[in-house]
Design a protein around this motif. Structure first.
Motif, mmCIF file in Angstrom:
data_model
loop_
_atom_site.group_PDB
_atom_site.id
_atom_site.type_symbol
_atom_site.label_atom_id
_atom_site.label_comp_id
_atom_site.label_asym_id
_atom_site.label_seq_id
_atom_site.Cartn_x
_atom_site.Cartn_y
_atom_site.Cartn_z
ATOM 1 N N PRO A 5 0.717 -1.267 0.092
ATOM 2 C CA PRO A 5 0.087 0.077 -0.057
ATOM 3 C C PRO A 5 0.772 1.219 0.057
ATOM 4 N N LEU A 6 1.903 1.130 0.726
ATOM 5 C CA LEU A 6 2.791 2.383 0.456
ATOM 6 C C LEU A 6 3.458 2.944 -0.916
ATOM 7 N N VAL A 7 3.598 1.705 -1.495
ATOM 8 C CA VAL A 7 4.263 1.817 -2.911
ATOM 9 C C VAL A 7 2.978 2.558 -3.711
ATOM 10 N N LEU A 8 1.877 2.053 -3.444
ATOM 11 C CA LEU A 8 0.672 2.582 -4.144
ATOM 12 C C LEU A 8 0.627 4.059 -3.843
ATOM 13 N N ALA A 115 -1.742 -2.245 10.897
ATOM 14 C CA ALA A 115 -2.880 -1.644 10.662
ATOM 15 C C ALA A 115 -3.470 -1.923 9.416
ATOM 16 N N TRP A 116 -2.447 -2.237 8.510
ATOM 17 C CA TRP A 116 -2.980 -2.055 7.095
ATOM 18 C C TRP A 116 -3.737 -3.717 6.748
ATOM 19 N N THR A 117 -3.356 -4.370 7.943
ATOM 20 C CA THR A 117 -4.171 -5.539 7.815
ATOM 21 C C THR A 117 -5.685 -5.728 8.184
ATOM 22 N N PHE A 118 -6.001 -4.638 8.882
ATOM 23 C CA PHE A 118 -7.400 -4.315 9.413
ATOM 24 C C PHE A 118 -8.619 -4.754 8.457
ATOM 25 N N ALA A 128 -5.213 -2.332 3.694
ATOM 26 C CA ALA A 128 -4.305 -2.252 2.469
ATOM 27 C C ALA A 128 -4.879 -1.930 0.970
ATOM 28 N N VAL A 129 -6.290 -2.090 0.828
ATOM 29 C CA VAL A 129 -6.785 -1.770 -0.437
ATOM 30 C C VAL A 129 -7.347 -0.067 -0.637
#
Length: 235
Positions: A5-8, A115-118, A128-129
């Motif tokens: 997600p940080l790359v996005l 937190a990205w897995t929440f 993450a989406v």
């Protein structure tokens, strides 16, 4: 397709800056002119993009704190905010959108890895989406402004991910077809499996834009020869 997600977020930053630079070249009178979306002016699209950034910021705050923070208070509140802001002067719209994006970017930067897995109870599958969802909004609605930015300006990676997402989201009741984007390793099936489903070929950007309702598909091919099927409505 899994992407950090940080790359996005780097792509979101770049896409937003491209849109803002383009908007800075508009004349103020463009705010009240029709956009590519029925019933919406350019001002509606710009305001929606700003409020959408805030909505996704809310989702990231929810994921980080685990305190329920809905994207919008309600569908009615969402629509009212867009209507209320649509007629503002161009400079105000640009400043609003830039500030809303910066808050979103700050929220993403504040996310600890876990937190990205929440997972949310609805809306999007996981935090993450969210960066992808925001990138999709910026790129597709930049086209909707109707001011020179077209699907041909999308990156290959964005167009392919958008195509795969739309093809995967369309219901089984959608017209059966096989999508064969140029250069792709595997075709994509839309609708129920069928030996007679037409094969739609062409550039990835063109097929994605056609399925998204942002192009008429005149540069696509159909095999066997015939007319393009009418794709199911996408968002």
């Amino acid at each position: 397709m899994t992407i950090d997600p940080l790359v996005l977020m780097t792509d979101v930053d770049q896409a937003t800056e491209t849109l803002l630079r383009a908007a800075e070249e508009f004349d103020d009178s463009v705010i009240g002119e029709p956009s590519g979306l029925p019933g919406w002016t350019v001002g509606h699209v710009l305001t929606h993009l700003a409020r959408n950034a805030e909505a996704y910021t809310n989702l990231l705050v929810w994921a980080r704190t685990e305190v329920e923070t809905p994207a919008y208070a309600s569908p009615e509140a969402r629509n009212a905010a867009i209507e209320a802001g649509a007629g503002r002067p161009l400079a105000e719209q640009i400043a609003d959108l830039r500030a809303a994006h910066e808050r979103f970017a700050d929220a993403a930067a504040s996310m600890p890895a876990q937190a990205w897995t929440f997972r949310y109870p609805a809306i999007v599958p996981s935090a993450a989406v969210v960066p992808w969802a925001r990138l999709r909004e910026v790129e597709v609605h930049h086209v909707d402004l109707g001011r020179g930015y077209t699907p041909a300006d999308w990156s290959d990676a964005f167009a392919l991910r958008l195509l795969r997402e739309i093809a995967g989201d369309l219901p089984a009741s959608a017209p059966a077809m096989v999508l064969h984007p140029a250069g792709a390793d595997h075709p994509l099936l839309v609708g129920a499996p069928s030996d007679t489903a037409p094969v739609i070929g062409g550039p990835t950007r063109s097929i994605a834009a056609w399925l998204a309702g942002r192009a008429d598909g005149t540069d696509l091919t159909v095999s066997p020869d015939g007319e393009l099927p009418q794709p199911a409505r996408w968002k």
